[in-house]
Design a protein around this motif. Structure first.
Motif, PDB file in Angstrom:
ATOM      1  N   ALA A  80       0.832  -1.201   0.000  1.00 40.89           N
ATOM      2  CA  ALA A  80       0.000   0.000   0.000  1.00 40.89           C
ATOM      3  C   ALA A  80       0.869   1.255   0.000  1.00 40.89           C
ATOM      4  O   ALA A  80       0.583   2.221  -0.715  1.00 40.89           O
ATOM      5  CB  ALA A  80      -0.928  -0.003   1.207  1.00 40.89           C
ATOM      6  N   VAL A  81       1.930   1.251   0.772  1.00 38.86           N
ATOM      7  CA  VAL A  81       2.831   2.406   0.810  1.00 38.86           C
ATOM      8  C   VAL A  81       3.516   2.579  -0.538  1.00 38.86           C
ATOM      9  O   VAL A  81       3.669   3.698  -1.043  1.00 38.86           O
ATOM     10  CB  VAL A  81       3.863   2.249   1.953  1.00 38.86           C
ATOM     11  CG1 VAL A  81       4.972   3.273   1.835  1.00 38.86           C
ATOM     12  CG2 VAL A  81       3.176   2.353   3.296  1.00 38.86           C
ATOM     13  N   ARG A  83       2.383   1.729  -3.486  1.00 33.75           N
ATOM     14  CA  ARG A  83       1.427   2.210  -4.483  1.00 33.75           C
ATOM     15  C   ARG A  83       1.094   3.677  -4.304  1.00 33.75           C
ATOM     16  O   ARG A  83       0.744   4.360  -5.254  1.00 33.75           O
ATOM     17  CB  ARG A  83       0.143   1.394  -4.410  1.00 33.75           C
ATOM     18  CG  ARG A  83       0.310   0.034  -5.020  1.00 33.75           C
ATOM     19  CD  ARG A  83      -0.977  -0.699  -5.040  1.00 33.75           C
ATOM     20  NE  ARG A  83      -0.777  -2.022  -5.612  1.00 33.75           N
ATOM     21  CZ  ARG A  83      -1.637  -2.981  -5.529  1.00 33.75           C
ATOM     22  NH1 ARG A  83      -2.771  -2.804  -4.899  1.00 33.75           N
ATOM     23  NH2 ARG A  83      -1.391  -4.148  -6.073  1.00 33.75           N
ATOM     24  N   ARG A  84       1.158   4.181  -3.099  1.00 35.42           N
ATOM     25  CA  ARG A  84       0.873   5.587  -2.849  1.00 35.42           C
ATOM     26  C   ARG A  84       2.008   6.483  -3.280  1.00 35.42           C
ATOM     27  O   ARG A  84       1.925   7.689  -3.193  1.00 35.42           O
ATOM     28  CB  ARG A  84       0.611   5.817  -1.369  1.00 35.42           C
ATOM     29  CG  ARG A  84      -0.747   5.380  -0.954  1.00 35.42           C
ATOM     30  CD  ARG A  84      -1.009   5.861   0.425  1.00 35.42           C
ATOM     31  NE  ARG A  84      -2.360   5.510   0.812  1.00 35.42           N
ATOM     32  CZ  ARG A  84      -2.842   5.737   1.992  1.00 35.42           C
ATOM     33  NH1 ARG A  84      -2.099   6.292   2.914  1.00 35.42           N
ATOM     34  NH2 ARG A  84      -4.073   5.402   2.276  1.00 35.42           N
ATOM     35  N   GLY A  86       5.232   6.045  -2.132  1.00 35.47           N
ATOM     36  CA  GLY A  86       6.216   6.117  -1.063  1.00 35.47           C
ATOM     37  C   GLY A  86       7.582   5.704  -1.573  1.00 35.47           C
ATOM     38  O   GLY A  86       7.816   5.499  -2.750  1.00 35.47           O
TER      39      GLY A  86
END
Length: 151
Positions: A80-81, A83-84, A86
């Protein structure tokens, strides 16, 4: 031991209900009930029930499930990080630079409107006459594309 006894009792009760159903001339339903009733008996005979009971009451097995859950949580969090957007500043800066270098500095987006230079304007043999200010503007681009392809 108790789990095997319970499964065997459930199988015996199911087979009894299947016999009563067959006595009432509902053979298809009776065959289906017999099939469902034989599943717990088959699990007991293969040893799957004993393995499941040993696993359910084993603290080491529960600790293993906890470790698996923690690894899954770490995996999904990092995804998730990622994909954001990060990551390190260096990676983001390199991505921005690559994005800028990928596009030519004098490139124009065709969807933004007609080109201002006459060299890039498509030549047409006959000019389309707009029927009105609004309808002519709407369809002139489409007509030019169709004429360019000979349609």
């Amino acid at each position: 031991m108790i789990a095997e006894t319970v499964c065997s009792a459930v199988a015996a009760a199911g087979l009894g209900i299947a016999a009563v159903t067959a006595y009432r001339k509902r053979f298809l339903a009776a065959a289906r009930l017999a099939a469902y009733s034989l599943v717990p008996l088959g699990l007991v005979m293969t040893g799957a029930v004993e393995w499941a009971a040993d696993t359910a009451f084993s603290p080491v097995a529960w600790a293993g499930f906890g470790v698996l859950g923690a690894s899954w949580l770490l995996f999904t969090t990092t995804r998730a990080v990622e994909r954001r957007g990060g990551g390190t500043r260096k990676e983001r800066r390199a991505a921005r630079a690559a994005k800028r270098d990928a596009m030519a500095p004098s490139a124009s987006a065709p969807s933004l409107g007609p080109s201002t230079s006459p060299a890039t304007r498509p030549e047409s043999k006959s000019k389309a006459k707009p029927r009105g200010a609004e309808s002519g503007d709407d369809f002139s681009d489409i007509e030019a594309i169709l004429k360019k392809h000979g349609i």
